[in-house]
Design an enzyme around this catalytic site. Structure first.
Site, PDB file in Angstrom:
ATOM      1  N   HIS A   1       0.656  -1.273   0.019  1.00 18.20           N
ATOM      2  CA  HIS A   1       0.048  -0.072   0.032  1.00 18.20           C
ATOM      3  C   HIS A   1       0.883   1.310   0.141  1.00 18.20           C
ATOM      4  O   HIS A   1       0.370   2.325  -0.034  1.00 18.20           O
ATOM      5  CB  HIS A   1      -0.857   0.013   1.222  1.00 18.20           C
ATOM      6  CG  HIS A   1      -0.180   0.202   2.531  1.00 18.20           C
ATOM      7  ND1 HIS A   1       0.567  -0.806   3.188  1.00 18.20           N
ATOM      8  CD2 HIS A   1       0.108   1.521   3.257  1.00 18.20           C
ATOM      9  CE1 HIS A   1       1.013  -0.206   4.333  1.00 18.20           C
ATOM     10  NE2 HIS A   1       0.656   0.929   4.193  1.00 18.20           N
TER      11      HIS A   1
HETATM   12  C1  UD1 Z   1      -2.186   5.196   6.171  1.00 15.23           C
HETATM   13  C2  UD1 Z   1      -0.901   5.506   6.607  1.00 15.23           C
HETATM   14  C3  UD1 Z   1       0.063   4.493   6.680  1.00 15.23           C
HETATM   15  C4  UD1 Z   1      -0.373   3.174   7.022  1.00 15.23           C
HETATM   16  C5  UD1 Z   1      -1.537   2.874   6.307  1.00 15.23           C
HETATM   17  C6  UD1 Z   1      -2.293   1.687   6.623  1.00 15.23           C
HETATM   18  C7  UD1 Z   1      -0.483   8.005   6.767  1.00 15.23           C
HETATM   19  C8  UD1 Z   1       0.450   9.025   6.307  1.00 15.23           C
HETATM   20  N1  UD1 Z   1      -0.331   6.811   6.098  1.00 15.23           N
HETATM   21  O1  UD1 Z   1      -1.910   5.024   4.472  1.00 15.23           O
HETATM   22  O2  UD1 Z   1       1.396   4.769   7.424  1.00 15.23           O
HETATM   23  O3  UD1 Z   1       0.722   2.213   6.786  1.00 15.23           O
HETATM   24  O4  UD1 Z   1      -2.563   3.696   6.400  1.00 15.23           O
HETATM   25  O5  UD1 Z   1      -3.454   1.277   5.876  1.00 15.23           O
HETATM   26  O6  UD1 Z   1      -1.183   8.020   7.472  1.00 15.23           O
HETATM   27  N2  UD1 Z   1      -9.270   4.195   1.725  1.00 15.23           N
HETATM   28  C9  UD1 Z   1     -10.355   4.116   1.617  1.00 15.23           C
HETATM   29  N3  UD1 Z   1     -10.866   3.373   2.769  1.00 15.23           N
HETATM   30  C10 UD1 Z   1     -10.676   3.495   4.096  1.00 15.23           C
HETATM   31  C11 UD1 Z   1      -9.365   4.297   3.928  1.00 15.23           C
HETATM   32  C12 UD1 Z   1      -8.790   4.600   2.931  1.00 15.23           C
HETATM   33  O7  UD1 Z   1     -11.059   3.634   0.552  1.00 15.23           O
HETATM   34  O8  UD1 Z   1     -11.187   3.384   5.184  1.00 15.23           O
HETATM   35  C13 UD1 Z   1      -8.501   4.673   0.486  1.00 15.23           C
HETATM   36  C14 UD1 Z   1      -8.995   6.434   0.038  1.00 15.23           C
HETATM   37  O9  UD1 Z   1      -8.889   6.401  -1.302  1.00 15.23           O
HETATM   38  C15 UD1 Z   1      -7.711   6.984   0.520  1.00 15.23           C
HETATM   39  C16 UD1 Z   1      -6.513   6.275   0.359  1.00 15.23           C
HETATM   40  O10 UD1 Z   1      -7.245   4.890   0.595  1.00 15.23           O
HETATM   41  O11 UD1 Z   1      -7.353   8.320  -0.290  1.00 15.23           O
HETATM   42  C17 UD1 Z   1      -5.434   6.118   1.320  1.00 15.23           C
HETATM   43  O12 UD1 Z   1      -5.818   6.402   2.759  1.00 15.23           O
HETATM   44  P1  UD1 Z   1      -5.069   7.103   3.425  1.00 15.23           P
HETATM   45  O13 UD1 Z   1      -5.481   7.192   4.977  1.00 15.23           O
HETATM   46  O14 UD1 Z   1      -4.703   8.461   3.147  1.00 15.23           O
HETATM   47  O15 UD1 Z   1      -3.573   6.415   3.768  1.00 15.23           O
HETATM   48  P2  UD1 Z   1      -3.226   4.963   3.568  1.00 15.23           P
HETATM   49  O16 UD1 Z   1      -2.438   4.838   2.152  1.00 15.23           O
HETATM   50  O17 UD1 Z   1      -4.087   4.229   4.090  1.00 15.23           O
END
Ligand code: UD1
Length: 366
Positions: A205
């Protein structure tokens, strides 16, 4: 002592769970739980609260996704009134996600103590958003709870006072040890139709790996070779799925005969899947630690790790994203078996108890 505990994203939940439990033995601590809502999907959040028996959050900030600036700003904006209303003595933040730094910054500027669990880890790669979150959170924390020896060294070098840092071990392993037995009852192996030792697990991820289709696409040839011997189970993070769909890579991966792309799994299913895998390929931080305790070989698809004890004591190896390097390490494991691992000090299932005791005895210096 009133303590607000913050969690927001999936890897936070297994760290906050044992802390919430340990506070029960410390009557001096009155805990509150705040979920920032950074992760919000059923499978990225609710499922973990149920399985790990985390109390329902007292407050959910419901911030959702966004750019780093938007997400961090939204958490800060919504957390400030919570601190103003509840007037905690301190907050506990865990790990290195945007929720960690956002809440630490708010609390510190409001004169509230900041305690960081999993302090001191450093990848020394400042292109990683998590590294920025780690360095900044540690710089403003009052108590720093450290999970491995490198963390103590890093903090000393950064000038943190010795009395603020405590080597306590690893709360993530508290959760693993507590649920290991229960996870054996999971039916995930039957669900994905694999035998113990007959498959490889993949998770990815990190932006550096999944945001550029050229980088992610290199794995197709790796999986083609692995699937000649092993089934491949790939639970996909929502971020990775979105990127794969947008670039058309999803179809290429789905076209591999023995590769199964599945939805993100809950904690117990994933633990069972990991524990019985022949090898794990990942870019996650926590999985490097969990495979070390499970004794399962882990190939980390990164050039660095903030968890070097998993290399020196555990089953972890850094292989980056170069197909030939990944396959060389994979073939060696298949021929020679796993590198034997040792349990790092303090990864004994009691880290949260040690943390709760130290928090209960804390008096602010101001
Ligand atoms: C975040 C953390 C990362 C951790 C990871 C575990 C930061 C900077 N990054 O990254 O350190 O290892 O979580 O998962 O805080 N999304 C969904 N559903 C959800 C959550 C996210 O669809 O419940 C999608 C959204 O499109 C979002 C993308 O995933 O834009 C990324 O989510 P985000 O929380 O920004 O960062 P992660 O890549 O999950």
């Amino acid at each position: 002592m009133k303590v607000i505990n913050v969690c927001g994203a999936r890897p936070n939940f297994m760290k906050i769970a044992p802390l919430m439990e340990a506070y029960r033995d410390e009557p001096a601590i009155e805990p509150l739980l705040v979920h920032t809502g950074q992760h919000y999907d059923e499978k990225m959040s609710r499922l973990f609260f149920d399985e790990l028996q985390i109390p329902r959050p007292d407050i959910n900030l419901e911030v959702g996704s966004g750019s780093h600036a938007q997400q961090t700003a939204r958490i800060m904006d919504r957390f400030e009134p919570v601190v103003a209303e509840h007037k905690p003595d301190a907050i506990v933040v865990v790990g290195d996600v945007n929720s960690t730094i956002a809440c630490a910054l708010v609390a510190k500027k409001m004169g509230v103590g900041v305690f960081h669990v999993e302090a001191g880890l450093r990848s020394f790669d400042r292109t990683m958003p998590e590294e920025i979150n780690r360095v900044l959170t540690d710089a403003i924390s009052d108590l720093l709870f450290v999970s491995e020896p490198s963390g103590m060294e890093n903090l000393k070098r950064e000038g943190i006072a010795l009395e603020q840092m405590h080597f306590v071990g690893n709360v993530m392993i508290d959760t693993l040890e507590k649920h290991r037995h229960k996870a054996e009852a999971s039916k995930i192996l039957e669900c994905v139709r694999v035998e113990p030792g007959g498959y490889c697990v993949v998770t990815m991820h990190r932006p550096a790996n999944v945001d550029d289709p050229a980088v992610l696409g290199r794995l197709v040839s790796v999986f083609e070779e692995i699937q000649r011997e092993l089934a491949i189970i790939f639970p996909i993070h929502p971020r990775t799925r979105k990127n794969m769909e947008a670039s058309g890579l999803l179809r290429q991966f789905a076209g591999l005969e023995r590769l199964q792309l599945i939805e993100p799994l809950g904690y117990l299913d994933f633990l069972k899947l990991m524990a019985n895998a022949a090898v794990v390929l990942t870019d996650s931080g926590g999985i490097q630690e969990e495979t070390t305790i499970l004794g399962v070989p882990c190939l980390t698809l990164r050039e660095n790790t903030e968890r070097p004890v998993t290399l020196t004591h555990g089953t972890n190896q850094l292989v980056g994203m170069d197909p030939e390097r990944i396959l060389t390490a994979y073939r060696k494991i298949r021929q020679e078996g796993a590198k034997s691992g040792r349990r790092p000090e303090g990864w004994d299932g009691k880290a949260a108890q040690r943390i709760a005791r130290i928090i209960a005895g804390w008096t602010p210096a101001w």
